[in-house]
Design a protein around this motif. Sequence first.
Motif, PDB file in Angstrom:
ATOM      1  N   LYS A   1      66.827  25.703 -18.996  1.00 44.93           N
ATOM      2  CA  LYS A   1      65.374  25.554 -18.940  1.00 44.93           C
ATOM      3  C   LYS A   1      64.744  25.824 -20.300  1.00 44.93           C
ATOM      4  CE  LYS A   1      64.156  30.264 -17.467  1.00 44.93           C
ATOM      5  NZ  LYS A   1      63.440  31.058 -16.446  1.00 44.93           N
ATOM      6  N   ASN A   2      63.574  25.263 -20.472  1.00 50.97           N
ATOM      7  CA  ASN A   2      62.765  25.451 -21.677  1.00 50.97           C
ATOM      8  C   ASN A   2      63.450  24.992 -22.962  1.00 50.97           C
ATOM      9  OD1 ASN A   2      60.632  26.551 -20.172  1.00 50.97           O
ATOM     10  ND2 ASN A   2      61.526  28.603 -20.271  1.00 50.97           N
ATOM     11  N   GLN A   3      64.293  23.960 -22.832  1.00 51.78           N
ATOM     12  CA  GLN A   3      64.852  23.281 -24.000  1.00 51.78           C
ATOM     13  C   GLN A   3      64.034  22.031 -24.317  1.00 51.78           C
ATOM     14  OE1 GLN A   3      68.999  22.327 -23.385  1.00 51.78           O
ATOM     15  NE2 GLN A   3      69.682  24.058 -24.622  1.00 51.78           N
ATOM     16  N   ILE A   4      63.653  21.311 -23.248  1.00 57.83           N
ATOM     17  CA  ILE A   4      62.899  20.064 -23.407  1.00 57.83           C
ATOM     18  C   ILE A   4      61.753  20.041 -22.405  1.00 57.83           C
ATOM     19  CG2 ILE A   4      62.985  17.544 -23.393  1.00 57.83           C
ATOM     20  CD1 ILE A   4      66.017  17.755 -23.796  1.00 57.83           C
ATOM     21  N   TRP A   5      60.557  19.793 -22.912  1.00 57.04           N
ATOM     22  CA  TRP A   5      59.393  19.559 -22.056  1.00 57.04           C
ATOM     23  C   TRP A   5      58.905  18.138 -22.294  1.00 57.04           C
ATOM     24  CZ3 TRP A   5      55.926  24.490 -23.207  1.00 57.04           C
ATOM     25  CH2 TRP A   5      56.558  25.622 -22.665  1.00 57.04           C
ATOM     26  N   VAL A   6      58.452  17.500 -21.250  1.00 55.36           N
ATOM     27  CA  VAL A   6      57.807  16.188 -21.389  1.00 55.36           C
ATOM     28  C   VAL A   6      56.361  16.332 -20.936  1.00 55.36           C
ATOM     29  CG1 VAL A   6      59.914  14.829 -21.123  1.00 55.36           C
ATOM     30  CG2 VAL A   6      58.617  15.485 -19.092  1.00 55.36           C
ATOM     31  N   GLY A   7      55.472  15.582 -21.575  1.00 54.07           N
ATOM     32  CA  GLY A   7      54.052  15.691 -21.251  1.00 54.07           C
ATOM     33  C   GLY A   7      53.359  14.346 -21.236  1.00 54.07           C
ATOM     34  N   ASP A   8      52.250  14.269 -20.515  1.00 52.45           N
ATOM     35  CA  ASP A   8      51.469  13.038 -20.458  1.00 52.45           C
ATOM     36  C   ASP A   8      50.107  13.359 -19.845  1.00 52.45           C
ATOM     37  OD1 ASP A   8      50.782  10.441 -20.792  1.00 52.45           O
ATOM     38  OD2 ASP A   8      52.126   9.625 -19.277  1.00 52.45           O
ATOM     39  N   ILE A   9      49.218  12.370 -19.891  1.00 51.15           N
ATOM     40  CA  ILE A   9      47.874  12.493 -19.330  1.00 51.15           C
ATOM     41  C   ILE A   9      47.673  11.385 -18.307  1.00 51.15           C
ATOM     42  CG2 ILE A   9      45.393  12.533 -19.830  1.00 51.15           C
ATOM     43  CD1 ILE A   9      46.073  13.207 -22.710  1.00 51.15           C
ATOM     44  N   THR A  10      47.015  11.700 -17.209  1.00 46.38           N
ATOM     45  CA  THR A  10      46.600  10.687 -16.244  1.00 46.38           C
ATOM     46  C   THR A  10      45.192  11.028 -15.772  1.00 46.38           C
ATOM     47  OG1 THR A  10      47.294   9.442 -14.280  1.00 46.38           O
ATOM     48  CG2 THR A  10      47.411  11.830 -14.132  1.00 46.38           C
ATOM     49  N   TYR A  11      44.650  10.188 -14.937  1.00 52.20           N
ATOM     50  CA  TYR A  11      43.321  10.468 -14.402  1.00 52.20           C
ATOM     51  C   TYR A  11      43.402  10.621 -12.889  1.00 52.20           C
ATOM     52  CZ  TYR A  11      42.802   5.740 -12.537  1.00 52.20           C
ATOM     53  OH  TYR A  11      42.971   4.592 -11.809  1.00 52.20           O
ATOM     54  N   VAL A  12      42.485  11.422 -12.348  1.00 52.86           N
ATOM     55  CA  VAL A  12      42.414  11.650 -10.908  1.00 52.86           C
ATOM     56  C   VAL A  12      41.011  11.259 -10.440  1.00 52.86           C
ATOM     57  CG1 VAL A  12      42.586  13.343  -9.057  1.00 52.86           C
ATOM     58  CG2 VAL A  12      44.044  13.564 -11.079  1.00 52.86           C
ATOM     59  N   PRO A  13      40.867  10.127  -9.756  1.00 55.27           N
ATOM     60  CA  PRO A  13      39.541   9.714  -9.291  1.00 55.27           C
ATOM     61  C   PRO A  13      39.066  10.594  -8.139  1.00 55.27           C
ATOM     62  CG  PRO A  13      41.214   8.196  -8.490  1.00 55.27           C
ATOM     63  CD  PRO A  13      41.914   9.152  -9.406  1.00 55.27           C
ATOM     64  N   THR A  14      37.821  11.025  -8.183  1.00 61.48           N
ATOM     65  CA  THR A  14      37.221  11.786  -7.089  1.00 61.48           C
ATOM     66  C   THR A  14      35.927  11.089  -6.678  1.00 61.48           C
ATOM     67  OG1 THR A  14      35.870  13.216  -8.518  1.00 61.48           O
ATOM     68  CG2 THR A  14      38.150  13.916  -8.094  1.00 61.48           C
ATOM     69  N   LYS A  15      35.297  11.574  -5.637  1.00 58.72           N
ATOM     70  CA  LYS A  15      34.062  10.952  -5.159  1.00 58.72           C
ATOM     71  C   LYS A  15      32.924  11.099  -6.161  1.00 58.72           C
ATOM     72  CE  LYS A  15      35.152  11.526  -0.254  1.00 58.72           C
ATOM     73  NZ  LYS A  15      34.743  12.140   1.034  1.00 58.72           N
ATOM     74  N   LYS A  16      32.937  12.197  -6.923  1.00 59.90           N
ATOM     75  CA  LYS A  16      31.839  12.460  -7.842  1.00 59.90           C
ATOM     76  C   LYS A  16      32.093  11.913  -9.243  1.00 59.90           C
ATOM     77  CE  LYS A  16      30.017  16.594  -5.558  1.00 59.90           C
ATOM     78  NZ  LYS A  16      29.658  18.023  -5.743  1.00 59.90           N
ATOM     79  N   ARG A  17      33.341  12.070  -9.736  1.00 63.63           N
ATOM     80  CA  ARG A  17      33.635  11.654 -11.105  1.00 63.63           C
ATOM     81  C   ARG A  17      35.141  11.499 -11.291  1.00 63.63           C
ATOM     82  NH1 ARG A  17      31.661  16.745 -14.523  1.00 63.63           N
ATOM     83  NH2 ARG A  17      29.901  16.524 -13.081  1.00 63.63           N
ATOM     84  N   THR A  18      35.517  11.002 -12.447  1.00 63.13           N
ATOM     85  CA  THR A  18      36.934  10.879 -12.783  1.00 63.13           C
ATOM     86  C   THR A  18      37.355  12.088 -13.607  1.00 63.13           C
ATOM     87  OG1 THR A  18      36.894   8.461 -12.774  1.00 63.13           O
ATOM     88  CG2 THR A  18      38.666   9.513 -14.002  1.00 63.13           C
ATOM     89  N   LEU A  19      38.448  12.719 -13.201  1.00 64.73           N
ATOM     90  CA  LEU A  19      38.972  13.867 -13.932  1.00 64.73           C
ATOM     91  C   LEU A  19      40.258  13.466 -14.646  1.00 64.73           C
ATOM     92  CD1 LEU A  19      38.503  16.620 -11.194  1.00 64.73           C
ATOM     93  CD2 LEU A  19      37.007  16.133 -13.137  1.00 64.73           C
ATOM     94  N   TYR A  20      40.515  14.101 -15.780  1.00 64.62           N
ATOM     95  CA  TYR A  20      41.717  13.820 -16.560  1.00 64.62           C
ATOM     96  C   TYR A  20      42.668  15.006 -16.468  1.00 64.62           C
ATOM     97  CZ  TYR A  20      39.022   9.922 -18.289  1.00 64.62           C
ATOM     98  OH  TYR A  20      38.274   8.776 -18.365  1.00 64.62           O
TER      99      TYR A  20
END
Length: 243
Positions: free
Chosen positions: A120-139
Motif C-alpha cells: 500500500k501507498n506505493q502508487i496512488w491514482v487520481g482524477d476529477i468527475t462531476y456529481v449532478p444534484t438537483k440544485k447544482r453540479t458538484l466536482y
Amino acid sequence: MKEHQDSLNIKKACKILNVSRAGYYKFLNHKQSKRDIENQVLSEEIKRIFEEHKGRYGSLRIAKVLTQKGLNVNRKRISRLMRLMGLCPKGSRYRYKKYNQANTPEHPNLLNQVFKSNTKNQIWVGDITYVPTKKRTLYLAVFIDVFSRKVVGWAMDTKMKGQLVINAFNQAYGKEQPKPGLIVHTDQGTQYTSGNFQSLLKARKSIHSESRKGNPYDNALMESFYRTIIMTTSENWWFVLSL
C-alpha cells in the motif's frame, strides 16, 4: 492504405508514414471492442444534441441532457469525443488555447496501464468527475491506492479549480503518511500540472506520473471507479467513498 494495399509497397508506405508494419497489420485485424461500439453510439447522440441546440451546448450541458435521458456519462469522455469530431461550442475559447510547452514540464507515464503494486501507498491514482444534484453540479476529486483499491482521499467543491485536488491529496497524505517515492498518477488536467500541485508533490517527495493525452485507458482504474459512483444513487454515493 487498407483500400489500396494490393497495389502499394506496404513496407515503403509504413516508412513514409512513420508507422510500424506490425502496428499496421494489427490495425487491419482489429475488432471493435465494447468500448469502441459505445463510443460510436455515444458520438452520434452527442452530435445530435449538439446540432439540435445549434452548437451552443458544451460537454457539461450535453452531459446533463444525457443524464436526463438516463445515460450517465463522464463529462471528460464527452469532451474527448467532441474534440475527435471537431465539435466546438459557440463562445468556447478551447480552439484558441495555446500552452507554453517550454514552461510546462512533461512527466512520463510510469504505470503504462499496469495497475499493480506490491504494497500500500506505493502508487496512488487520481482524477476529477462531476456529481449532478438537483440544485447544482458538484466536482469530486479522488485519490485511490492501487494496492488496496481504497479511497485514500477525496474532496468536493462547486468549482473545478486546483485547490480541489490539493485538498484531496492533503487529506490522503494526512491519513496515510506515505513514504518518500510515492507515485501519483493523474491525467494532464491543469489542476494537476499547476505549479501549486507540483510544488506540493515535490514537498511531499512524491513522483508525478501522467496519462497520455486523450487516452482514458491510461487511468482505467479511476474510470472504473467513477462509473461505480455514477451508477450509485445520490442517497448513498458518499458510502462508496468511505469504503
